[in-house]
Scaffold this motif. Structure first.
Motif, PDB file in Angstrom:
ATOM      1  N   ALA A 186     -60.063   7.960  28.914  1.00  0.00           N
ATOM      2  CA  ALA A 186     -59.376   7.524  30.134  1.00  0.00           C
ATOM      3  C   ALA A 186     -59.100   8.734  31.039  1.00  0.00           C
ATOM      4  CB  ALA A 186     -58.069   6.806  29.781  1.00  0.00           C
ATOM      5  N   GLN A 237     -66.758   2.890  29.992  1.00  0.00           N
ATOM      6  CA  GLN A 237     -66.005   1.642  30.096  1.00  0.00           C
ATOM      7  C   GLN A 237     -64.872   1.759  31.109  1.00  0.00           C
ATOM      8  OE1 GLN A 237     -65.264   1.431  25.785  1.00  0.00           O
ATOM      9  NE2 GLN A 237     -66.433  -0.471  25.799  1.00  0.00           N
ATOM     10  N   PHE A 238     -64.558   2.977  31.504  1.00  0.00           N
ATOM     11  CA  PHE A 238     -63.440   3.180  32.437  1.00  0.00           C
ATOM     12  C   PHE A 238     -63.873   3.474  33.862  1.00  0.00           C
ATOM     13  CE2 PHE A 238     -61.151   4.510  28.444  1.00  0.00           C
ATOM     14  CZ  PHE A 238     -60.216   3.484  28.462  1.00  0.00           C
ATOM     15  N   THR A 239     -65.081   3.983  34.051  1.00  0.00           N
ATOM     16  CA  THR A 239     -65.512   4.302  35.420  1.00  0.00           C
ATOM     17  C   THR A 239     -67.010   4.071  35.549  1.00  0.00           C
ATOM     18  OG1 THR A 239     -65.668   5.996  37.141  1.00  0.00           O
ATOM     19  CG2 THR A 239     -65.822   6.774  34.860  1.00  0.00           C
ATOM     20  N   ASN A 267     -60.869   9.572  34.766  1.00  0.00           N
ATOM     21  CA  ASN A 267     -60.140   9.851  36.011  1.00  0.00           C
ATOM     22  C   ASN A 267     -60.694  11.097  36.706  1.00  0.00           C
ATOM     23  OD1 ASN A 267     -58.562   7.659  35.434  1.00  0.00           O
ATOM     24  ND2 ASN A 267     -56.713   8.817  34.941  1.00  0.00           N
ATOM     25  N   MET A 268     -60.979  12.129  35.915  1.00  0.00           N
ATOM     26  CA  MET A 268     -61.541  13.351  36.514  1.00  0.00           C
ATOM     27  C   MET A 268     -62.889  13.051  37.177  1.00  0.00           C
ATOM     28  SD  MET A 268     -60.775  15.885  33.278  1.00  0.00           S
ATOM     29  CE  MET A 268     -59.328  15.488  32.266  1.00  0.00           C
ATOM     30  N   HIS A 306     -65.960  -3.577  36.999  1.00  0.00           N
ATOM     31  CA  HIS A 306     -65.672  -2.508  37.954  1.00  0.00           C
ATOM     32  C   HIS A 306     -65.630  -3.026  39.384  1.00  0.00           C
ATOM     33  CE1 HIS A 306     -65.786   0.436  34.850  1.00  0.00           C
ATOM     34  NE2 HIS A 306     -67.056   0.264  34.576  1.00  0.00           N
ATOM     35  N   LEU A 338     -54.881  17.954  38.431  1.00  0.00           N
ATOM     36  CA  LEU A 338     -56.263  18.427  38.355  1.00  0.00           C
ATOM     37  C   LEU A 338     -56.593  19.408  39.471  1.00  0.00           C
ATOM     38  CD1 LEU A 338     -59.044  18.275  36.978  1.00  0.00           C
ATOM     39  CD2 LEU A 338     -59.575  16.293  38.407  1.00  0.00           C
ATOM     40  N   VAL A 370     -52.145   8.678  31.416  1.00  0.00           N
ATOM     41  CA  VAL A 370     -53.152   7.618  31.313  1.00  0.00           C
ATOM     42  C   VAL A 370     -52.584   6.395  30.604  1.00  0.00           C
ATOM     43  CG1 VAL A 370     -55.105   9.204  31.350  1.00  0.00           C
ATOM     44  CG2 VAL A 370     -54.127   8.521  29.144  1.00  0.00           C
ATOM     45  N   ASP A 371     -51.329   6.457  30.195  1.00  0.00           N
ATOM     46  CA  ASP A 371     -50.762   5.411  29.327  1.00  0.00           C
ATOM     47  C   ASP A 371     -49.444   4.884  29.852  1.00  0.00           C
ATOM     48  OD1 ASP A 371     -49.297   7.718  29.070  1.00  0.00           O
ATOM     49  OD2 ASP A 371     -48.841   7.371  26.958  1.00  0.00           O
ATOM     50  N   TYR A 403     -60.809   3.635  40.609  1.00  0.00           N
ATOM     51  CA  TYR A 403     -61.133   3.412  39.195  1.00  0.00           C
ATOM     52  C   TYR A 403     -60.205   4.147  38.241  1.00  0.00           C
ATOM     53  CZ  TYR A 403     -65.384   1.602  41.265  1.00  0.00           C
ATOM     54  OH  TYR A 403     -66.272   0.894  42.019  1.00  0.00           O
ATOM     55  N   PHE A 404     -59.223   4.854  38.787  1.00  0.00           N
ATOM     56  CA  PHE A 404     -58.293   5.564  37.898  1.00  0.00           C
ATOM     57  C   PHE A 404     -57.722   4.630  36.831  1.00  0.00           C
ATOM     58  CE2 PHE A 404     -56.365   9.766  39.460  1.00  0.00           C
ATOM     59  CZ  PHE A 404     -57.613  10.269  39.737  1.00  0.00           C
ATOM     60  N   VAL A 405     -57.440   5.233  35.683  1.00  0.00           N
ATOM     61  CA  VAL A 405     -56.769   4.518  34.594  1.00  0.00           C
ATOM     62  C   VAL A 405     -55.454   5.242  34.345  1.00  0.00           C
ATOM     63  CG1 VAL A 405     -56.902   3.839  32.185  1.00  0.00           C
ATOM     64  CG2 VAL A 405     -58.987   3.969  33.569  1.00  0.00           C
ATOM     65  N   VAL A 406     -54.347   4.552  34.558  1.00  0.00           N
ATOM     66  CA  VAL A 406     -53.055   5.189  34.323  1.00  0.00           C
ATOM     67  C   VAL A 406     -52.209   4.365  33.360  1.00  0.00           C
ATOM     68  CG1 VAL A 406     -53.018   6.368  36.557  1.00  0.00           C
ATOM     69  CG2 VAL A 406     -51.972   4.099  36.346  1.00  0.00           C
ATOM     70  N   ASP A 407     -52.738   3.262  32.900  1.00  0.00           N
ATOM     71  CA  ASP A 407     -51.918   2.310  32.139  1.00  0.00           C
ATOM     72  C   ASP A 407     -52.581   1.897  30.836  1.00  0.00           C
ATOM     73  OD1 ASP A 407     -54.090   0.994  33.221  1.00  0.00           O
ATOM     74  OD2 ASP A 407     -52.996  -0.881  33.501  1.00  0.00           O
ATOM     75  N   HIS A 408     -53.370   2.794  30.262  1.00  0.00           N
ATOM     76  CA  HIS A 408     -54.136   2.381  29.088  1.00  0.00           C
ATOM     77  C   HIS A 408     -53.295   2.475  27.821  1.00  0.00           C
ATOM     78  CE1 HIS A 408     -57.558   1.318  26.855  1.00  0.00           C
ATOM     79  NE2 HIS A 408     -57.690   2.477  26.235  1.00  0.00           N
ATOM     80  N   GLN A 409     -53.452   1.484  26.958  1.00  0.00           N
ATOM     81  CA  GLN A 409     -52.747   1.444  25.678  1.00  0.00           C
ATOM     82  C   GLN A 409     -53.796   1.251  24.591  1.00  0.00           C
ATOM     83  OE1 GLN A 409     -49.041   1.471  25.331  1.00  0.00           O
ATOM     84  NE2 GLN A 409     -49.453   2.417  27.318  1.00  0.00           N
ATOM     85  N   ASN A 465     -63.972  -3.569  31.716  1.00  0.00           N
ATOM     86  CA  ASN A 465     -65.419  -3.538  31.869  1.00  0.00           C
ATOM     87  C   ASN A 465     -65.891  -4.053  33.222  1.00  0.00           C
ATOM     88  OD1 ASN A 465     -66.661  -2.240  29.690  1.00  0.00           O
ATOM     89  ND2 ASN A 465     -65.984  -3.890  28.351  1.00  0.00           N
ATOM     90  N   ARG A 512     -67.126   5.530  25.740  1.00  0.00           N
ATOM     91  CA  ARG A 512     -65.883   4.954  26.243  1.00  0.00           C
ATOM     92  C   ARG A 512     -65.596   5.334  27.687  1.00  0.00           C
ATOM     93  NH1 ARG A 512     -62.505   3.810  21.212  1.00  0.00           N
ATOM     94  NH2 ARG A 512     -64.254   3.524  19.795  1.00  0.00           N
ATOM     95  N   ASP A 555     -59.929   7.245  22.899  1.00  0.00           N
ATOM     96  CA  ASP A 555     -59.655   6.368  24.038  1.00  0.00           C
ATOM     97  C   ASP A 555     -58.804   7.061  25.092  1.00  0.00           C
ATOM     98  OD1 ASP A 555     -61.006   3.988  23.755  1.00  0.00           O
ATOM     99  OD2 ASP A 555     -59.173   2.781  23.747  1.00  0.00           O
ATOM    100  N   TYR A 556     -57.769   7.754  24.652  1.00  0.00           N
ATOM    101  CA  TYR A 556     -56.937   8.501  25.610  1.00  0.00           C
ATOM    102  C   TYR A 556     -57.766   9.549  26.339  1.00  0.00           C
ATOM    103  CZ  TYR A 556     -52.400   6.676  23.999  1.00  0.00           C
ATOM    104  OH  TYR A 556     -51.325   5.880  23.724  1.00  0.00           O
TER     105      TYR A 556
END
Lengths: 331, 331
Positions: free
Chosen positions: A257, A293-295, A261-262, B184, B265, A169-170, B166-172, B182, A290, A253-254
């Protein structure tokens, strides 16, 4: 005459919980002990069935009264054959459950990994009741995942579905950090979001802030930053400590995220969170906010409610609904 | 007497493909035209059935010979009721397919979103034949996803499973960049990894490198950096151009991280990639290698093979296997 008596056994790396239930899952006897230390599978199962005989004696029953035994284990399992395929914590690698148990018991069996049985337990009697599509995560030393779709465990092509510890996710491709991810010993997602990850991040954060032995989180851990664990930060965040909340932002947060995704992929009705973090309403509330905020896809986020008994109950559910296919030639 | 004739219609934002097949999915007639522009659903379906009558006339048939019609649409669909719930590109929001089609046709119907029907098509006759568990991604303007588990489309609790855009793969988390996510309107994953994302990143990269009109990628795009699209970079990378390969590293890395999450998953047998990128063996090979750097769980990565006809074929498969439940009171 049918007794309807079932046994559920949740074998953990350190503790084993054994229960006797009826077909409705009411617990008639329960016993917790250290997990058997044995070098050979045969010795392991001999000792395990001594414990079975003991718990049955407390309710004036014998093994002949038992109509099914379900077992959850901390490892990978081929549920079609009952063979344990990968189990780092116990000397049972490659072991056939049916063959090992046959000398002691010849009835219906079920074998699955610990996260799957916990998910079945919560689905049957806990936080996931009447949820057709549910994901369960257990957050502890690592992060385990299980996927229930259409009221059935979804196991995937090679019985490894739910291995969310490996989530990414990072990733920052521009930084070409691929070397970091070539080790699969510990998944990237769990290195950030597990209980272990929370503890590591907390110790780093406190050190970087030059916190001393009087810092409330350090006090909670007994006065030594190096002893700070996830539970200390969670307790202090729950109590409103601003540093603890600040620390929790990052692992939450991790986790958010990853769960987002799931949810985006599977649109489940709920995500059940088990493990120590589930006791913190602060954690669950923050995580829930949170994720949104991602989906935009909605799913309920709920803490597990059965605690340590989820796995053993789920193992009973497994043997009731999905017993191992017995190969007559192996019996 | 049974004719076994089926119609599959894939209605896209700009083009509509219509096919007539037998029950085995052999295509007897095929017709592609611009998608009907109509302000009212009734006018839309009237025009659509004029096209149906036309294609049937080319093979000397009439609507009375048709035993099922399946339709794929670029929107969200309640497959239980046949009501279109969200369709930005067409004036069909909230429309009941059964009611609109009833004046023209009274047989078996099927309605689903475009990615789901494409996945069904590839599962039936294409890259996913005999794959029990398969994920399909279509990579174009955006990224669409569909999930087939146990040989059946998995739709989730609210028919939104597969929304991997909507996947998140780059979150820091340390950078607290929550404000970015925020919105979508366009998913984060697709903003990096879609065809659109490849084009944007390529133009940025070329500009940052002060590439001029003689740069091979720019030449391929007609001499203007601002006209560079994903196809230009993919073609040049395929041909071995090192800058094009350098550019492709980043969107391929994002895509690999996202697909790795899906594999971790769900442990599917294969992931099928559709859309323009699927034509590039360089893309598929690179992507396949990188996925393995993110997850130890294995799944085949394969390009879609049916091209534009996948959706229409999958719509036929849908009406053959999973027709809409007809409400007798609505008929």
């Amino acid at each position: 005459m049918s007794t309807g008596l079932m046994i559920g056994i949740d074998i953990g790396g350190t503790k084993t919980l054994m229960i006797v239930t009826n077909r409705e899952g009411s617990i008639l006897a329960q016993h917790k002990q250290p997990t058997i230390q044995a070098r050979q599978p045969s010795a392991f199962f001999m000792a395990l069935f001594e414990q079975v005989h003991h718990i049955l004696s407390t309710i004036d029953c014998t093994i002949a009264d038992i109509e099914g035994i379900g077992i959850g284990l901390p490892g990978a399992v081929n549920v079609a054959t009952g063979v344990i395929t990968h189990i780092p914590a116990l000397p049972l690698d490659g072991v056939s459950l049916i063959k090992q148990i046959e000398p002691f018991y010849q009835g219906a069996l079920y074998l699955d990994n610990d996260v799957n049985v916990a998910a079945l337990g919560e689905h049957w009697q806990g936080a996931g009741i009447e949820k057709k599509h549910m994901i369960m995560l257990t957050v502890g030393t690592g992060i385990g995942g299980a996927v229930i779709l259409n009221d059935t465990l979804f196991r995937g092509a090679d019985y490894t579905a739910g291995e969310v510890s490996y989530f990414v996710v990072d990733h920052q491709p521009e930084q070409r950090s691929l070397e970091v991810v070539n080790s699969h010993e510990f998944g990237r997602f769990e290195s950030h979001a597990s209980g272990t990850g929370i503890g590591i991040y907390a110790r780093q954060w406190l050190t970087s802030q030059q916190a001393d032995a009087t810092h409330p989180i350090v006090v909670h851990a007994g006065g030594d930053i190096q002893q700070v664990q996830a539970v200390d930060v969670l307790m202090l965040a729950q109590a409103g400590n601003s540093d603890a909340k600040e620390i929790m932002n990052v692992p939450i947060d991790y986790m958010a995220a990853g769960i987002a995704n799931m949810i985006s992929l599977l649109n489940p009705e709920c995500v059940v969170i088990g493990g120590g973090v589930a006791d913190s309403s602060y954690y669950i509330e923050q995580l829930s906010q949170r994720i949104q905020q991602f989906t935009p896809i909605h799913a309920q986020l709920v803490p597990a409610v059965l605690g340590n008994v989820a796995g053993a109950l789920g193992a009973v559910y497994g043997v009731l609904n999905d017993p191992l296919m017995m190969n007559p030639h192996s019996r």
